[in-house]
Write a protein that holds these residues in place. Sequence first.
Motif, PDB file in Angstrom:
ATOM      1  N   LEU A 166      66.579  51.726  18.516  1.00  0.00           N
ATOM      2  CA  LEU A 166      65.763  50.507  18.529  1.00  0.00           C
ATOM      3  C   LEU A 166      66.561  49.320  19.038  1.00  0.00           C
ATOM      4  CD1 LEU A 166      63.787  50.818  15.180  1.00  0.00           C
ATOM      5  CD2 LEU A 166      62.814  50.712  17.479  1.00  0.00           C
ATOM      6  N   ILE A 214      71.976  43.579  13.520  1.00  0.00           N
ATOM      7  CA  ILE A 214      73.047  44.596  13.464  1.00  0.00           C
ATOM      8  C   ILE A 214      73.829  44.629  14.740  1.00  0.00           C
ATOM      9  CG2 ILE A 214      71.741  46.134  11.970  1.00  0.00           C
ATOM     10  CD1 ILE A 214      71.232  47.856  14.450  1.00  0.00           C
ATOM     11  N   LEU A 221      66.548  42.223  10.442  1.00  0.00           N
ATOM     12  CA  LEU A 221      67.954  42.622  10.372  1.00  0.00           C
ATOM     13  C   LEU A 221      68.659  42.230  11.649  1.00  0.00           C
ATOM     14  CD1 LEU A 221      67.596  46.349   9.165  1.00  0.00           C
ATOM     15  CD2 LEU A 221      67.583  44.279   7.781  1.00  0.00           C
ATOM     16  N   HIS A 229      70.579  55.805  11.126  1.00  0.00           N
ATOM     17  CA  HIS A 229      71.456  55.054  12.023  1.00  0.00           C
ATOM     18  C   HIS A 229      71.050  55.312  13.481  1.00  0.00           C
ATOM     19  CE1 HIS A 229      75.850  54.082  13.350  1.00  0.00           C
ATOM     20  NE2 HIS A 229      75.053  53.046  13.496  1.00  0.00           N
ATOM     21  N   LEU A 289      63.900  46.238  11.511  1.00  0.00           N
ATOM     22  CA  LEU A 289      64.457  45.879  12.824  1.00  0.00           C
ATOM     23  C   LEU A 289      63.371  45.367  13.753  1.00  0.00           C
ATOM     24  CD1 LEU A 289      66.961  48.797  13.481  1.00  0.00           C
ATOM     25  CD2 LEU A 289      67.514  46.362  13.312  1.00  0.00           C
ATOM     26  N   THR A 346      75.826  58.088  12.629  1.00  0.00           N
ATOM     27  CA  THR A 346      76.334  58.919  11.538  1.00  0.00           C
ATOM     28  C   THR A 346      75.226  59.676  10.837  1.00  0.00           C
ATOM     29  OG1 THR A 346      76.218  56.966  10.119  1.00  0.00           O
ATOM     30  CG2 THR A 346      78.350  57.491  11.092  1.00  0.00           C
ATOM     31  N   VAL A 405      63.882  50.927   7.737  1.00  0.00           N
ATOM     32  CA  VAL A 405      64.888  50.319   8.618  1.00  0.00           C
ATOM     33  C   VAL A 405      64.276  49.998   9.973  1.00  0.00           C
ATOM     34  CG1 VAL A 405      66.999  50.817   9.917  1.00  0.00           C
ATOM     35  CG2 VAL A 405      66.895  51.305   7.471  1.00  0.00           C
ATOM     36  N   ALA A 406      63.468  50.930  10.496  1.00  0.00           N
ATOM     37  CA  ALA A 406      62.846  50.712  11.806  1.00  0.00           C
ATOM     38  C   ALA A 406      61.909  49.506  11.772  1.00  0.00           C
ATOM     39  CB  ALA A 406      62.078  51.961  12.231  1.00  0.00           C
ATOM     40  N   LEU A 417      72.553  50.298   5.910  1.00  0.00           N
ATOM     41  CA  LEU A 417      72.068  51.614   6.340  1.00  0.00           C
ATOM     42  C   LEU A 417      71.871  51.632   7.857  1.00  0.00           C
ATOM     43  CD1 LEU A 417      69.425  52.511   3.598  1.00  0.00           C
ATOM     44  CD2 LEU A 417      71.827  53.151   3.702  1.00  0.00           C
ATOM     45  N   ALA A 418      71.366  50.547   8.409  1.00  0.00           N
ATOM     46  CA  ALA A 418      71.136  50.463   9.852  1.00  0.00           C
ATOM     47  C   ALA A 418      72.438  50.506  10.642  1.00  0.00           C
ATOM     48  CB  ALA A 418      70.361  49.196  10.194  1.00  0.00           C
ATOM     49  N   THR A 419      73.541  50.101  10.001  1.00  0.00           N
ATOM     50  CA  THR A 419      74.818  50.136  10.717  1.00  0.00           C
ATOM     51  C   THR A 419      75.521  51.480  10.529  1.00  0.00           C
ATOM     52  OG1 THR A 419      76.054  49.252   8.839  1.00  0.00           O
ATOM     53  CG2 THR A 419      75.157  47.669  10.413  1.00  0.00           C
ATOM     54  N   GLY A 420      74.863  52.432   9.845  1.00  0.00           N
ATOM     55  CA  GLY A 420      75.417  53.769   9.802  1.00  0.00           C
ATOM     56  C   GLY A 420      76.084  54.172   8.495  1.00  0.00           C
ATOM     57  N   MET A 421      76.151  53.263   7.561  1.00  0.00           N
ATOM     58  CA  MET A 421      76.755  53.639   6.282  1.00  0.00           C
ATOM     59  C   MET A 421      75.828  54.573   5.516  1.00  0.00           C
ATOM     60  SD  MET A 421      78.491  50.253   4.702  1.00  0.00           S
ATOM     61  CE  MET A 421      79.596  49.232   5.647  1.00  0.00           C
ATOM     62  N   ALA A 440      68.042  53.339  14.219  1.00  0.00           N
ATOM     63  CA  ALA A 440      68.408  51.908  14.298  1.00  0.00           C
ATOM     64  C   ALA A 440      69.087  51.592  15.623  1.00  0.00           C
ATOM     65  CB  ALA A 440      69.307  51.537  13.116  1.00  0.00           C
TER      66      ALA A 440
END
Lengths: 237, 237
Positions: free
Chosen positions: B230, A237, A235, B224, A230, B220, A226-227, A186-190, B227
Amino acid sequence: MRPKREWFIERLDLVKTLDDLNAAIFDLRDRFGVDHLIYHSVNSTGEQYAALTYDKAWVDHYVRQDYARLDPVVQGCYRRFHPVDWKQLDWTAKPTRLFLGEAVENGVGNQGYSVPIRGPSGQFALFTINHRANDDSWRLYRDEHLADLILLAHFINQKALEIERGSDAIEVQKLSPREIDALTLLATGMNRAQAADTLAISEHTLRVYIESARFKLGATNTTHAVARALAHGLLVI
Amino acid sequence: MRPKREWFIERLDLVKTLDDLNAAIFDLRDRFGVDHLIYHSVNSTGEQYAALTYDKAWVDHYVRQDYARLDPVVQGCYRRFHPVDWKQLDWTAKPTRLFLGEAVENGVGNQGYSVPIRGPSGQFALFTINHRANDDSWRLYRDEHLADLILLAHFINQKALEIERGSDAIEVQKLSPREIDALTLLATGMNRAQAADTLAISEHTLRVYIESARFKLGATNTTHAVARALAHGLLVI
DNA sequence: TTTCAACTCCCCATAAATGGTGAGGGGGCG
DNA sequence: CGCCCCCTCACCATTTATGGGGAGTTGAAA
């Protein structure tokens, strides 16, 4: 082989409280022969701490005006990996030049050198020396003291953190490998469909991992989870 | 006053390519008198780079088995601020002990010392020295070389990054103050209604900032965007 | 042997996010 | 003076996330 321990490491060993650290900052400034020495940190909960030799009235004014928002030292170091001389920073914007004028009027020198320091939970600290000098003598001074300044930054930061808490290991609820996989994607944008595809599981299953991670992290929603992951270095990324 | 520049800084100045850095790692290992020296980094796009003196077969095996997932050196340093002696790490879990057994069989020493290094965009690098020694002589060695090891970690990392790219200033689309405010509040767990309230603006307005930031960051979706912000050091939470 | 955690999968209803569109005022810079 | 960016606000339709509930298998540890 040179001596086992730097004199400033010995000096910092004597420090037991933040007041001690403040006093040490003045000693170190004098021993290093500069006008000012500044250590400033933001921990993972946003709390700030500063040990510095600037005039208190200037510091209060700086905080009141929220000058950190435009100070090239803070803004520039925040985005850089390595220590930086103030000459390498961008002072061209008009508000920046006005700010610099005020700073100089309040005793801040024209030369500076700053070392950014980062921690595992998003902590950020900045160690700075500041001095009034011409370019040539400043360059000589910097070259001669480069290694010591990097070490000094490191040990001041370490001492500040020791005083603040007994250990630096982060206490965070352990996430399972699949929970980390889910948040990482999710953090990579998926989106969830893509992440589920990538992990070869159903979206229902992915959701279970997301919500379990959210619970463990004490997050209120997925973005927050996610925040926090990180910020806690869980994570990559 | 001691000499202007450390001998290892002079040695690293000769390095121009990653191959040079690999060769330098072997020189530095010999000059520091340890069995192994390891520099390993992950950059902000997840790409990894390693310069190390372990046996290639062991390294290949380590990567193939994805041992980083359970290696206490990696896991422990990832969560710590400061350099750490391997004795301070947790080796108690059964898979960890099995891993350690394999590592020792493949030439890895029983003593180690690791320095974590972090960058502004979530980069993480680890510098490690490793040696076969008894506890007492290792402790003596470590105490004597502490400052040099921290400096060596710093300069190897700096050199590796210089070779990888010409500068370390992060090139990221500038977000407006309100865009940063919006993402920061979402990163701290507020939902959109709460964030809008906090900023004294409407949810429609908040959404404009979120979507503008999302566009600038090339994200996206909102998660994201948070993320990436950050990871690029644009938010403090 | 039992318990627990990790991994796996499903459903319904409601709330929130996103796609896509519209708009205005103010200040700074070229 | 014109352009661009920042800050501000609004709407409709569709997709996605969340609230809240259900379930099974496997392996490791106590």
